[in-house]
Design a protein around this motif. Structure first.
Motif, PDB file in Angstrom:
ATOM      1  N   LYS A 211       0.868  -1.195   0.000  1.00  0.00           N
ATOM      2  CA  LYS A 211       0.000   0.000   0.000  1.00  0.00           C
ATOM      3  C   LYS A 211       0.898   1.236   0.000  1.00  0.00           C
ATOM      4  O   LYS A 211       1.093   1.854  -1.014  1.00  0.00           O
ATOM      5  CB  LYS A 211      -0.965  -0.044   1.178  1.00  0.00           C
ATOM      6  N   CYS A 212       1.501   1.563   1.172  1.00  0.00           N
ATOM      7  CA  CYS A 212       2.285   2.804   1.235  1.00  0.00           C
ATOM      8  C   CYS A 212       3.644   2.665   0.540  1.00  0.00           C
ATOM      9  O   CYS A 212       4.130   3.631  -0.045  1.00  0.00           O
ATOM     10  CB  CYS A 212       2.470   3.238   2.687  1.00  0.00           C
ATOM     11  N   GLY A 213       4.287   1.520   0.638  1.00  0.00           N
ATOM     12  CA  GLY A 213       5.607   1.305   0.041  1.00  0.00           C
ATOM     13  C   GLY A 213       6.748   1.939   0.830  1.00  0.00           C
ATOM     14  O   GLY A 213       7.906   1.835   0.432  1.00  0.00           O
ATOM     15  N   ILE A 216       5.012   2.412   6.484  1.00  0.00           N
ATOM     16  CA  ILE A 216       4.089   3.022   7.444  1.00  0.00           C
ATOM     17  C   ILE A 216       2.855   2.158   7.738  1.00  0.00           C
ATOM     18  O   ILE A 216       2.461   1.991   8.889  1.00  0.00           O
ATOM     19  CB  ILE A 216       3.635   4.418   6.943  1.00  0.00           C
ATOM     20  N   CYS A 217       2.258   1.589   6.722  1.00  0.00           N
ATOM     21  CA  CYS A 217       0.918   0.991   6.886  1.00  0.00           C
ATOM     22  C   CYS A 217       0.927  -0.418   7.468  1.00  0.00           C
ATOM     23  O   CYS A 217      -0.076  -0.872   8.011  1.00  0.00           O
ATOM     24  CB  CYS A 217       0.185   0.999   5.550  1.00  0.00           C
ATOM     25  N   GLY A 218       2.014  -1.118   7.359  1.00  0.00           N
ATOM     26  CA  GLY A 218       2.104  -2.475   7.919  1.00  0.00           C
ATOM     27  C   GLY A 218       1.543  -3.565   7.016  1.00  0.00           C
ATOM     28  O   GLY A 218       1.568  -4.741   7.375  1.00  0.00           O
ATOM     29  N   GLN A 219       1.058  -3.208   5.835  1.00  0.00           N
ATOM     30  CA  GLN A 219       0.462  -4.189   4.910  1.00  0.00           C
ATOM     31  C   GLN A 219       1.415  -5.339   4.575  1.00  0.00           C
ATOM     32  O   GLN A 219       0.996  -6.478   4.438  1.00  0.00           O
ATOM     33  CB  GLN A 219       0.043  -3.463   3.620  1.00  0.00           C
ATOM     34  N   CYS A 220       2.713  -5.022   4.436  1.00  0.00           N
ATOM     35  CA  CYS A 220       3.635  -6.019   3.873  1.00  0.00           C
ATOM     36  C   CYS A 220       4.495  -6.716   4.921  1.00  0.00           C
ATOM     37  O   CYS A 220       5.484  -7.352   4.571  1.00  0.00           O
ATOM     38  CB  CYS A 220       4.536  -5.331   2.844  1.00  0.00           C
ATOM     39  N   VAL A 221       4.106  -6.593   6.219  1.00  0.00           N
ATOM     40  CA  VAL A 221       4.887  -7.241   7.281  1.00  0.00           C
ATOM     41  C   VAL A 221       4.855  -8.758   7.108  1.00  0.00           C
ATOM     42  O   VAL A 221       3.792  -9.335   6.886  1.00  0.00           O
ATOM     43  CB  VAL A 221       4.315  -6.873   8.670  1.00  0.00           C
ATOM     44  N   VAL A 229       8.350  -5.924   3.929  1.00  0.00           N
ATOM     45  CA  VAL A 229       8.990  -6.188   2.632  1.00  0.00           C
ATOM     46  C   VAL A 229       9.413  -4.867   1.982  1.00  0.00           C
ATOM     47  O   VAL A 229      10.471  -4.781   1.364  1.00  0.00           O
ATOM     48  CB  VAL A 229       8.054  -7.006   1.701  1.00  0.00           C
ATOM     49  N   CYS A 230       8.621  -3.805   2.167  1.00  0.00           N
ATOM     50  CA  CYS A 230       8.944  -2.540   1.484  1.00  0.00           C
ATOM     51  C   CYS A 230      10.099  -1.797   2.151  1.00  0.00           C
ATOM     52  O   CYS A 230      10.712  -0.944   1.518  1.00  0.00           O
ATOM     53  CB  CYS A 230       7.716  -1.636   1.407  1.00  0.00           C
ATOM     54  N   LYS A 231      10.375  -2.100   3.427  1.00  0.00           N
ATOM     55  CA  LYS A 231      11.363  -1.294   4.153  1.00  0.00           C
ATOM     56  C   LYS A 231      12.623  -2.102   4.468  1.00  0.00           C
ATOM     57  O   LYS A 231      13.718  -1.731   4.073  1.00  0.00           O
ATOM     58  CB  LYS A 231      10.716  -0.785   5.450  1.00  0.00           C
TER      59      LYS A 231
HETATM   60  S1  FES Z   1       3.444  -1.377   2.120  1.00  0.00           S
HETATM   61 FE1  FES Z   1       3.038  -0.173   3.887  1.00  0.00          FE
HETATM   62  S2  FES Z   1       4.462  -0.934   5.333  1.00  0.00           S
HETATM   63 FE2  FES Z   1       5.031  -1.924   3.475  1.00  0.00          FE
END
Ligand code: FES
Ligand SMILES: Cc1cc2nc3c(=O)[nH]c(=O)nc-3n(C[C@H](O)[C@H](O)[C@H](O)COP(=O)(O)OP(=O)(O)OC[C@H]3O[C@@H](n4cnc5c(N)ncnc54)[C@H](O)[C@@H]3O)c2cc1C
Length: 265
Positions: A211-213, A216-221, A229-231
């Motif tokens: 989502k955020c990439g 921040i949003c936690g979608q890809c934990v 995955v994004c961070k």
């Molecule tokens: S896509 Fe939002 S934390 Fe990775």
């Protein structure tokens, strides 16, 4: 670099029937394995690995769903919103490198091969696709001086079967300092199992729904290890991935539901 830049598409290369490379008018340097967020106004914003990392940046895209279908309708001169390059790229050490790429997963591995070869390292790449005409970047890696071994599901080029079949055979004969893999996650999980037996440290680049990439949003934990995955990714070490029950089994869609690879729980 999180700010959005509006960037012109300089050139579009048709790599295969279902894969195109978009060369962007964006002169920044990226580390192989990093990604950019690509925004199509009114459609969506999605992550794409950087497939050309020096000079004008490039991304290489497989036509799959709505976003990539709309991307394929664009022409040179059209504009895209780009954030990045972002994320953790591959970390190279040692002199004898092995790359295992399936389908469009070869995208981040090709610049890795070019950079490593330019530094005098030895590179062997196992490249797989469903059929000969869908093989990606074989010529590019060979031209840079790499050795390429091929597998196709239908046997139309190279070994009939999967990249992991070629990998098993190769590792009976040879060893490597490091392995890098990108492609379908079930394939990457098998690669990690095989290289573990042979004690070859391995890094894998994961594709997840973002989502955020930007962390921040936690979608890809990733479950079990709490890494985003994004961070902290998209490239991860084998040691990290083995601790996640999610790796090789499932991913999460926009609603956060688990989607099992191959439909199996
Ligand atoms: S896509 Fe939002 S934390 Fe990775
Ligand atoms: C770090 C990163 C780098 C990426 N690099 C590339 C790249 O170089 N080239 C490229 O073509 N794509 C890449 N992707 C994937 C890309 O972001 C899109 O998910 C993909 O292009 C599909 O988008 P779509 O809207 O066209 O299809 P969608 O409509 O989103 O999906 C089409 C099909 O794929 C399935 N799907 C979607 N996401 C996933 C997932 N995470 N795992 C398994 N199945 C899934 C859907 O369920 C659906 O069946 C990358 C993803 C990440 C996270």
């Amino acid at each position: 670099m999180h700010e959005m830049q509006v960037v012109k598409i300089k050139k579009i290369i048709k790599e295969t029937k279902r894969i195109k490379t978009f060369i962007l008018d964006l002169d920044v340097s990226a580390i192989p394995g990093q990604f950019v967020m690509v925004w199509l106004p009114g459609v969506d914003e999605k992550p794409m690995s950087v497939s050309y990392t020096k000079g004008d940046l490039g991304i290489t895209v497989l036509r799959l769903g709505d976003f990539t279908r709309r991307l394929f309708e664009l022409s040179p001169g059209d504009m895209l919103g780009i954030r990045g390059p972002m994320g953790r790229g591959f970390k190279v050490y040692g002199d004898k490198l092995l790359l295992v790429g399936g389908g469009v997963g070869v995208a981040p591995l090709a610049p890795l091969a070019e950079e490593a070869l330019a530094e005098g390292k030895e590179v062997t790449a196992i490249i797989g696709a469903i059929t000969k005409s869908e093989l990606l970047f074989v010529d590019r890696i060979e031209k840079a001086g790499g050795r390429v071994l091929i597998s196709t599901d239908d046997g139309s080029a190279g070994k009939k079967g999967f990249t992991t079949d070629v990998l098993r055979e190769l590792l009976e004969e040879e060893t490597f300092d490091q392995c890098f893999t990108c492609g379908p996650e079930i394939m990457m999980a098998k690669v990690l199992d095989i290289t573990r037996e042979k004690k070859i440290p391995t890094q894998a680049s994961l594709h997840r729904y973002f989502k955020c990439g930007i962390g921040i949003c936690g979608q890809c934990v990733l479950d079990g290890i709490g890494l985003r995955v994004c961070k902290e990714g998209p490239t991860f070490r084998d040691k990290e991935l083995r601790k996640s029950p999610e790796f090789g089994r499932y991913w999460r869609n926009a609603a956060g539901q688990k989607i099992y690879f191959g439909g199996k729980k």
